[in-house]
Every structure is written in C-alpha cells, then in structure tokens.
Motif scaffolding. Structure first.
Motif, PDB file in Angstrom:
ATOM      1  N   UNK A  25       0.810  -1.216   0.000  1.00 59.56           N
ATOM      2  CA  UNK A  25       0.000   0.000   0.000  1.00 59.56           C
ATOM      3  C   UNK A  25       0.847   1.270   0.000  1.00 59.56           C
ATOM      4  N   UNK A  26       1.888   1.312   0.803  1.00 52.60           N
ATOM      5  CA  UNK A  26       2.712   2.515   0.889  1.00 52.60           C
ATOM      6  C   UNK A  26       3.414   2.848  -0.413  1.00 52.60           C
ATOM      7  N   UNK A  27       3.966   1.838  -1.078  1.00 51.38           N
ATOM      8  CA  UNK A  27       4.652   2.066  -2.353  1.00 51.38           C
ATOM      9  C   UNK A  27       3.684   2.552  -3.421  1.00 51.38           C
ATOM     10  N   UNK A  32       1.430   7.018  -6.730  1.00 51.59           N
ATOM     11  CA  UNK A  32       0.229   7.729  -7.168  1.00 51.59           C
ATOM     12  C   UNK A  32       0.263   9.196  -6.746  1.00 51.59           C
ATOM     13  N   UNK A  33       0.686   9.486  -5.524  1.00 47.93           N
ATOM     14  CA  UNK A  33       0.726  10.868  -5.042  1.00 47.93           C
ATOM     15  C   UNK A  33       1.719  11.706  -5.842  1.00 47.93           C
ATOM     16  N   UNK A 102      -7.498   5.507  -1.295  1.00 48.95           N
ATOM     17  CA  UNK A 102      -7.804   6.942  -1.312  1.00 48.95           C
ATOM     18  C   UNK A 102      -7.248   7.639  -0.075  1.00 48.95           C
ATOM     19  N   UNK A 103      -7.424   7.017   1.101  1.00 43.85           N
ATOM     20  CA  UNK A 103      -6.946   7.620   2.344  1.00 43.85           C
ATOM     21  C   UNK A 103      -5.422   7.664   2.390  1.00 43.85           C
ATOM     22  N   UNK A 104      -4.763   6.612   1.880  1.00 39.82           N
ATOM     23  CA  UNK A 104      -3.298   6.577   1.889  1.00 39.82           C
ATOM     24  C   UNK A 104      -2.717   7.650   0.977  1.00 39.82           C
ATOM     25  N   UNK A 105      -3.304   7.822  -0.199  1.00 35.56           N
ATOM     26  CA  UNK A 105      -2.812   8.848  -1.136  1.00 35.56           C
ATOM     27  C   UNK A 105      -3.097  10.241  -0.590  1.00 35.56           C
ATOM     28  N   UNK A 139      -0.143   2.208 -18.807  1.00 35.52           N
ATOM     29  CA  UNK A 139       0.087   1.334 -17.673  1.00 35.52           C
ATOM     30  C   UNK A 139       1.516   1.512 -17.170  1.00 35.52           C
ATOM     31  N   UNK A 140       1.652   1.720 -15.862  1.00 38.02           N
ATOM     32  CA  UNK A 140       2.983   1.841 -15.238  1.00 38.02           C
ATOM     33  C   UNK A 140       3.092   0.841 -14.117  1.00 38.02           C
ATOM     34  N   UNK A 141       4.306   0.421 -13.847  1.00 39.28           N
ATOM     35  CA  UNK A 141       4.548  -0.536 -12.757  1.00 39.28           C
ATOM     36  C   UNK A 141       5.004   0.201 -11.508  1.00 39.28           C
ATOM     37  N   UNK A 142       4.716  -0.400 -10.367  1.00 42.64           N
ATOM     38  CA  UNK A 142       5.075   0.230  -9.084  1.00 42.64           C
ATOM     39  C   UNK A 142       6.242  -0.539  -8.493  1.00 42.64           C
TER      40      UNK A 142
END
Length: 142
Positions: A25-27, A32-33, A102-105, A139-142
């Motif tokens: 989730x953090x990554x 995204x942010x 949504x909350x993490x971003x 499409x992008x990879x994380x």
C-alpha cells in the motif's frame, strides 16, 4: 537564466493506470501521489497543479505488510458528542476497498486547497474494470 514556473493553462495532463494486485500500500500511494502532484515532470511547480490523472484497479488486492490488517483502524466522527467510531482495515477491505488507497494517497499530498483539487484526479476501482478507457491510460509498474 530565469526560473521556469508552469502555468495552469499550459499543463497537458495524461492518464496513468496502476494495477494494485500484490503491491504494498505505501509504495502504491507514494507513486500515485507523486504522479498526481506532477513531481515526475521537469516542469513541476509546487504552487501549480501540474499533475496527471491516475486510475488504480484491483484495490481489494493491495497488500499490507505485518499485522496492519488486524491492528490498524480508521477513525470516523459523526460530529455529535460520543460519536467517535473506529473500523479495522479488514472490515474496510470487505465493504469499501477503494477507501484504503484513497486515504493513503490523501495522506501523502500536501495539506492545502490545491491538494483537494489534486485528489479529484485519483480514480480507484475495486476490480479489474474501469470506466476511463477514453483517456487511453498508460500502464505503469510500481
């Protein structure tokens, strides 16, 4: 040499697609942010919304490391006396999996008026399908 400052009228936003399946989730939230803020562009200006749109799919399959699934809680407040309630991440994943991302971003964006507008550029979907094919998301990879 003069400092370049981007203007709102000259920004051409793009669309990006992130698959959250098996991603921490953090990554995911950091990636995204940064795209929503426009930090990946050479024309980044902190006081101007130079960011792009982000579509996140498979929100229910995002990974939380450790025991965060059982331990972390989201606090909600109704506005009335004693109206404070808590919900665990596992419950939110079952009922509203988009909320977790949504909350993490939101927590990784600046706390100002521009961030409220930036957050509207984030589109999160629980499953594989999304409604933004017209933007031709890259499409992008994380």
């Amino acid at each position: 040499m003069k400092t370049f400052l981007a203007k709102k009228e000259t920004v051409q936003p793009k669309w990006y697609l992130i698959d959250a399946k098996g991603v921490p989730l953090g990554r995911l939230a950091v990636k995204a942010a940064n795209i929503i803020r426009g930090r990946h562009k050479p024309s980044y200006t902190p006081s101007v919304d130079t960011g792009d749109f982000v579509v996140v799919i498979n929100a229910e399959k995002v990974v939380l490391t450790g025991r965060k699934e059982e331990q972390n809680e989201y606090m909600f407040f109704s506005g009335f006396v004693g109206g404070e309630s808590y919900r665990k991440v596992s419950l939110m994943r079952e009922k509203h999996p988009e909320f977790i991302i949504e909350r993490a971003v939101k927590g990784m964006l600046p706390k100002n008026r521009i961030a409220a507008k930036m957050l509207t550029k984030l589109r999160v979907f629980a499953g594989e399908k999304h409604t933004h094919e017209a933007g031709n998301p890259q499409k992008i990879s994380v």
